[in-house]
Design a protein around this motif. Structure first.
Motif, short mmCIF file in Angstrom:
data_model
loop_
_atom_site.label_atom_id
_atom_site.label_comp_id
_atom_site.label_asym_id
_atom_site.label_seq_id
_atom_site.Cartn_x
_atom_site.Cartn_y
_atom_site.Cartn_z
N PHE A 225 0.82 -1.21 0.00
CA PHE A 225 0.00 0.00 0.00
C PHE A 225 0.86 1.27 0.00
O PHE A 225 0.55 2.24 0.69
N ASN A 226 1.92 1.24 -0.79
CA ASN A 226 2.86 2.36 -0.80
C ASN A 226 2.88 3.12 -2.12
O ASN A 226 3.81 3.85 -2.41
N LYS A 227 1.82 2.93 -2.93
CA LYS A 227 1.67 3.67 -4.18
C LYS A 227 0.41 4.54 -4.09
O LYS A 227 -0.45 4.31 -3.25
N THR A 228 0.29 5.51 -4.99
CA THR A 228 -0.84 6.42 -4.92
C THR A 228 -1.72 6.41 -6.18
O THR A 228 -2.72 7.12 -6.23
N GLY A 229 -1.37 5.61 -7.19
CA GLY A 229 -2.23 5.50 -8.35
C GLY A 229 -3.52 4.76 -8.00
O GLY A 229 -3.56 3.96 -7.06
N VAL A 230 -4.58 5.04 -8.74
CA VAL A 230 -5.87 4.39 -8.47
C VAL A 230 -6.42 3.79 -9.76
O VAL A 230 -5.93 4.04 -10.85
N GLY A 231 -7.44 2.95 -9.59
CA GLY A 231 -8.07 2.33 -10.76
C GLY A 231 -7.50 0.97 -11.06
O GLY A 231 -7.13 0.20 -10.15
N THR A 232 -7.41 0.62 -12.34
CA THR A 232 -6.94 -0.69 -12.77
C THR A 232 -5.59 -1.01 -12.16
O THR A 232 -4.66 -0.20 -12.20
N SER A 234 -1.94 -2.03 -11.21
CA SER A 234 -0.64 -2.04 -11.87
C SER A 234 0.42 -1.86 -10.79
O SER A 234 0.10 -1.70 -9.60
N ASP A 235 1.68 -1.82 -11.21
CA ASP A 235 2.74 -1.67 -10.21
C ASP A 235 2.88 -0.25 -9.69
O ASP A 235 3.75 0.04 -8.87
N THR A 236 1.99 0.66 -10.12
CA THR A 236 2.02 2.04 -9.62
C THR A 236 0.74 2.43 -8.90
O THR A 236 0.55 3.60 -8.56
N THR A 237 -0.16 1.48 -8.66
CA THR A 237 -1.42 1.79 -8.01
C THR A 237 -1.44 1.33 -6.56
O THR A 237 -0.55 0.59 -6.11
N VAL A 238 -2.47 1.74 -5.83
CA VAL A 238 -2.56 1.43 -4.41
C VAL A 238 -2.60 -0.07 -4.14
O VAL A 238 -2.22 -0.52 -3.06
N GLY A 239 -3.07 -0.84 -5.12
CA GLY A 239 -3.14 -2.29 -4.97
C GLY A 239 -1.97 -3.03 -5.57
O GLY A 239 -2.08 -4.23 -5.89
N ALA A 256 -6.14 9.12 -4.23
CA ALA A 256 -4.71 9.10 -3.89
C ALA A 256 -4.47 9.45 -2.42
O ALA A 256 -3.58 8.88 -1.78
N SER A 257 -5.28 10.34 -1.86
CA SER A 257 -5.05 10.76 -0.48
C SER A 257 -5.39 9.68 0.54
O SER A 257 -5.05 9.80 1.71
N ASP A 258 -6.07 8.61 0.09
CA ASP A 258 -6.36 7.49 1.00
C ASP A 258 -5.12 6.66 1.28
O ASP A 258 -5.12 5.84 2.21
#
Length: 260
Positions: A225-232, A234-239, A256-258
């Protein structure tokens, strides 16, 4: 961030090792989802991580695997809204593979809890109580108000780690989801391990996160949980999955602020 929590103290003090420093907040209808592929084992697995409640008396689905609806295979670990217990079950659609509810209650919304589930349905017939082990802050829970043990015969676990079933953090229904922070979650497919000396360690009698590189198996993942991208996913998103399998979770409702 973790450094704001009293139990972690100041990382610069040398007490905390700085392994888990980021967290993700899920609001009531926010979700992270990912589909299961073919598991390494449908009988042996371990999973869990850090959670912090924002409300008591609130049903909060922490992590689950479900086709959706009733009368279908599904599995959940969650905080129960009626009694603030931790409950964990696997359900075939007509009966429980296992079903546990802790005796003790979890009403401290100022603290982080580390929850961990270790499953091996192939344990010998005279050790049914060891087929599912639940840990809180590195210590095994042994007192349950509900305790349906895995039956003899090494059944498959349904819901958790089942091909074709969707994994969820949170829930699309505000009654069942959200109001939780997450940090440093693992799913380990095909290996039953305790959290002690794997994902965490005791320091001055306090359980803290620890760097760990497991054999993940086919469906294993590690969400920091160390990324701030959202949506689909990927290696740059929150998931983002920092393990080797690229099981990136797709977010819905998250901003992103979550993630901070």
């Amino acid at each position: 961030m973790f450094s704001s929590e009293a139990w972690l103290a100041n990382p610069s003090s040398g007490f905390y090792n700085g392994v888990a420093t980021q967290s993700l907040r899920l609001n009531p209808t926010d979700t992270l989802t990912e589909a299961y592929g073919t598991p390494t084992s449908s009988k042996i697995m371990s999973f869990g991580g850090w959670v912090k409640r924002l409300k008591t008396g609130k049903y909060s689905n922490l992590y689950s695997g479900s086709l959706g609806g009733s009368g279908v295979p599904q599995a959940f670990i969650y905080f129960n809204n009626t009694n603030d217990k931790v409950e964990c079950f696997s359900y075939t659609g007509s009966s429980y593979v296992f079903n546990y509810a802790t005796t003790r209650l979890f009403r401290d919304f100022g603290s982080w809890y580390h929850l961990w589930v270790q499953i091996d349905t192939t344990e010998a017939n005279n050790t049914a109580e060891d087929r599912v082990k639940i840990y809180v802050n590195g210590i095994r829970e042994t007192s349950f108000s509900t305790e349906t043990q895995v039956a003899n015969g090494s059944p498959n676990v349904r819901g958790f780690n089942e091909s074709g079933i969707t994994q969820y953090f949170g829930h699309t229904n505000s009654f069942y989801g959200g109001d939780v922070y997450y940090s440093d979650w693992y799913f380990i497919d095909g290996t039953a391990v305790s959290p002690v000396d794997t994902v965490g360690e005791f320091k001055n009698e306090v359980f803290i996160a620890k760097s760990y590189s497991p054999t993940f198996g086919n469906n294993g993942w590690h969400l920091e949980f160390n990324k701030t991208g959202v949506g689909t996913g990927s290696d740059t998103t929150v998931g983002a999955d920092s393990g080797p399998n690229d099981h990136h979770f797709t977010s819905s409702g998250v901003v992103a602020s979550d993630c901070n």
